[in-house]
Design a protein around this motif. Structure first.
Motif, PDB file in Angstrom:
ATOM      1  N   ARG A   1       0.741  -1.064   0.155  1.00  0.00           N
ATOM      2  CA  ARG A   1       0.458  -0.139  -0.248  1.00  0.00           C
ATOM      3  C   ARG A   1       0.713   1.621   0.191  1.00  0.00           C
ATOM      4  N   LEU A   2       2.280   1.236   0.580  1.00  0.00           N
ATOM      5  CA  LEU A   2       3.055   1.873   0.810  1.00  0.00           C
ATOM      6  C   LEU A   2       3.448   2.521  -0.628  1.00  0.00           C
TER       7      LEU A   2
ATOM      8  N   ASP B   1       1.893   1.225  -3.577  1.00  0.00           N
ATOM      9  CA  ASP B   1       1.142   2.407  -4.180  1.00  0.00           C
ATOM     10  C   ASP B   1       1.054   4.038  -4.088  1.00  0.00           C
ATOM     11  N   ASN B   2       0.028   4.140  -3.039  1.00  0.00           N
ATOM     12  CA  ASN B   2       0.534   5.360  -2.445  1.00  0.00           C
ATOM     13  C   ASN B   2       2.049   6.471  -3.058  1.00  0.00           C
ATOM     14  N   TYR B   3       3.360   5.634  -3.048  1.00  0.00           N
ATOM     15  CA  TYR B   3       4.150   6.716  -3.134  1.00  0.00           C
ATOM     16  C   TYR B   3       4.287   6.111  -5.037  1.00  0.00           C
TER      17      TYR B   3
ATOM     18  N   LYS C   1       1.792   6.678  -6.804  1.00  0.00           N
ATOM     19  CA  LYS C   1       0.602   7.709  -6.774  1.00  0.00           C
ATOM     20  C   LYS C   1       0.825   8.947  -6.802  1.00  0.00           C
ATOM     21  N   GLN C   2       1.910   9.499  -6.059  1.00  0.00           N
ATOM     22  CA  GLN C   2       2.514  10.892  -5.817  1.00  0.00           C
ATOM     23  C   GLN C   2       3.055  11.108  -5.950  1.00  0.00           C
TER      24      GLN C   2
ATOM     25  N   ALA D   1      -5.260  10.922  -6.816  1.00  0.00           N
ATOM     26  CA  ALA D   1      -4.761  11.127  -6.304  1.00  0.00           C
ATOM     27  C   ALA D   1      -4.778  10.394  -4.889  1.00  0.00           C
ATOM     28  N   ARG D   2      -6.040  10.019  -4.445  1.00  0.00           N
ATOM     29  CA  ARG D   2      -7.082   9.661  -3.191  1.00  0.00           C
ATOM     30  C   ARG D   2      -6.303   7.836  -3.042  1.00  0.00           C
ATOM     31  N   GLN D   3      -6.561   7.613  -2.068  1.00  0.00           N
ATOM     32  CA  GLN D   3      -6.675   6.413  -1.238  1.00  0.00           C
ATOM     33  C   GLN D   3      -7.320   5.642  -2.537  1.00  0.00           C
ATOM     34  N   SER D   4      -6.859   4.118  -2.086  1.00  0.00           N
ATOM     35  CA  SER D   4      -7.478   3.345  -2.819  1.00  0.00           C
ATOM     36  C   SER D   4      -9.655   3.665  -2.874  1.00  0.00           C
TER      37      SER D   4
ATOM     38  N   GLU E   1     -10.908   1.765   0.183  1.00  0.00           N
ATOM     39  CA  GLU E   1     -11.019   2.147   1.561  1.00  0.00           C
ATOM     40  C   GLU E   1     -12.394   3.187   1.084  1.00  0.00           C
TER      41      GLU E   1
END
Length: 450
Positions: free
Chosen positions: A225-226, A228-230, A232-233, A294-297, A300
């Motif tokens: 998840r980290l 994936d978020n990275y 995405k950022q 850019a939001r969380q999945s 969630e």
């Protein structure tokens, strides 16, 4: 203190305490049993002596009878009611027992006494004396052999305890190493991530399902998840810098034009203000879509309930028809699915917006019920999509035609966002299009289980 040392210490101490308690229980139980057996044996000897005395008192002297039943390490004596000794016989090694205080007992009495630092089994048995009065035959038997046996037992138990604790001590060290190996691997992986800046995962075994294994799987899921978020950022920064550069350049150019020539040429003010306003609106819409991506999945933020998609579609169509004054026809029947009402409405807004931008004719929204589940179809009779581009329309920032996209105001983000939402809902999105004739986009929901 390190966790491994704590596990080693606490496990060893706990097992040692349990072993010591078990050994003490065994020792004291065996000691009580042996001493009790000695006392019982002494009681039987006292009873037998009393019986023999009553039968043979006329044939043998009192000393002879007592000597026959005196223990090899003890004393036998007869005590009268006035607590005087009628006769006393001791073994050669126990002559000092004669100094033991004399006491008369009216009933049979047995106990363990301690004299001169040693323990003895003492028994007093009533007997009829020669003159008819009741006397006591008292036998005192040393428990020295029992004490020696108990001393041997103590040595054996101590050796056994040491022999049991040593492998326990070693196994506790092995146990702490086995338990902490995955944790050490987890810690090493985290340090590696910290120093290298790269995302790594720890290896897990599919056979083991203990808590340590679950900890490793949870860590890998967190890293995923980290990561994936990275990404995405990173993608958001890249997309934002790329897409916002053009409108910012236009706004800056027109602002510079106004600054240089606005005062002397009033005719360019209207053109500049219109361009600046148009690009500002475009930047706002683009920023909103970028923030959505850019939001969380989407998974969630779901609120799954029982939803009538026909009612949701009717609501979305009515709102869109009122806002853009477009002709939109809705056909179909109620269809119930387990899904997120707001996400479905968001999907419909995206599809209706695409249909509005790329067609000027009536838009059709159809609710169909198939074997695979309810289907919402948004159909337009617009310019369509070339066949070579259909597979790529879900890619972010992909535009079928840059010139027409610039005119219609598209950014290549709507269908990408729609695909993310449908996947989060467990649904599917498909596109059928004929270039120059129109496009049909279908949302296919899974069958609701009873």
């Amino acid at each position: 203190m390190k966790l491994g040392n704590k596990i080693h210490l606490y496990t060893s101490v706990l097992v040692l305490v349990l072993v010591v308690l078990l050994v003490l229980a065994i020792y004291f139980s065996f000691s009580r049993m042996m001493i009790g057996s000695e006392v019982e044996q002494t009681v039987e000897e006292g009873r037998q002596t009393a019986s023999t005395f009553n039968e043979s008192a006329d044939n043998f002297s009192v000393e002879q009878l007592l000597r026959a039943y005196t223990p090899t390490e003890g004393m036998a004596r007869i005590v009268l009611q006035d607590e005087s000794e009628a006769a006393t016989v001791t073994s050669p090694e126990e002559g000092s027992l004669t100094d033991e205080p004399v006491q008369y007992y009216s009933e049979e009495y047995a106990r363990v006494i301690e004299y001169d630092g040693e323990r003895y089994a003492f028994v007093s048995v009533p007997v009829i004396w020669t003159d008819g009065q009741v006397a006591n035959i008292q036998i005192t038997d040393s428990l020295r052999p029992t004490a020696e046996n108990l001393a041997v037992l103590r040595i054996i138990l101590i050796v056994a305890t040491i022999a049991a604790v040593i492998p326990v001590f070693l196994s506790a060290r092995l146990l702490s190493t086995v338990i902490l190996r995955p944790i050490a691997a987890l810690s090493a992986t985290m340090r590696d991530i910290q120093t290298s800046g790269r995302f790594k995962r720890i290896s897990t075994s599919s056979k083991s399902r203990d808590e340590i294994e679950q900890l490793g799987e949870t860590f890998n899921e967190m890293i995923e998840r980290l990561e994936d978020n990275y990404h995405k950022q990173e993608q958001f920064v890249s997309n934002a810098s790329h897409e916002l550069k053009t409108p910012l350049t236009v706004i800056e150019s027109y602002a510079s034009l106004l600054q240089r020539r606005g005062a002397s040429r009033p005719e360019i003010i209207g053109e500049s203000v219109e361009a600046i306003h148009s690009e500002a609106v475009r930047m706002r819409e683009l920023t909103q879509q970028l923030l959505l991506l850019a939001r969380q999945s989407e998974k969630e933020n779901l609120h799954i309930t029982e939803v009538d998609v026909e009612a949701v579609a009717a609501d979305a169509v009515e709102n869109y028809r009122s806002s853009y004054h477009r002709q939109i026809e809705l056909t179909g029947e109620p269809a119930i699915v387990q899904t997120d009402r707001d996400k479905v409405k968001q999907l419909l807004y995206i599809l209706l917006d695409n249909a509005r931008k790329y067609s000027s004719d009536v838009i059709n929204v159809k609710i169909e019920t198939t074997e695979t589940g309810p289907v919402i179809a948004v159909i337009d009779r617009g310019i369509g999509i070339p066949e070579k581009d259909i597979e790529r329309v879900f890619e972010r920032f992909y535009r079928v035609d840059e010139s027409r996209t610039r005119t219609s105001g598209g950014y290549g983000l709507g269908l990408s966002l729609a695909k993310d939402i449908t996947e989060a809902l467990g649904a599917r999105i498909t596109i059928e299009s004929t270039y120059g004739q129109g496009t049909a986009v279908r949302l296919i929901f899974p069958v609701t289980s009873e």
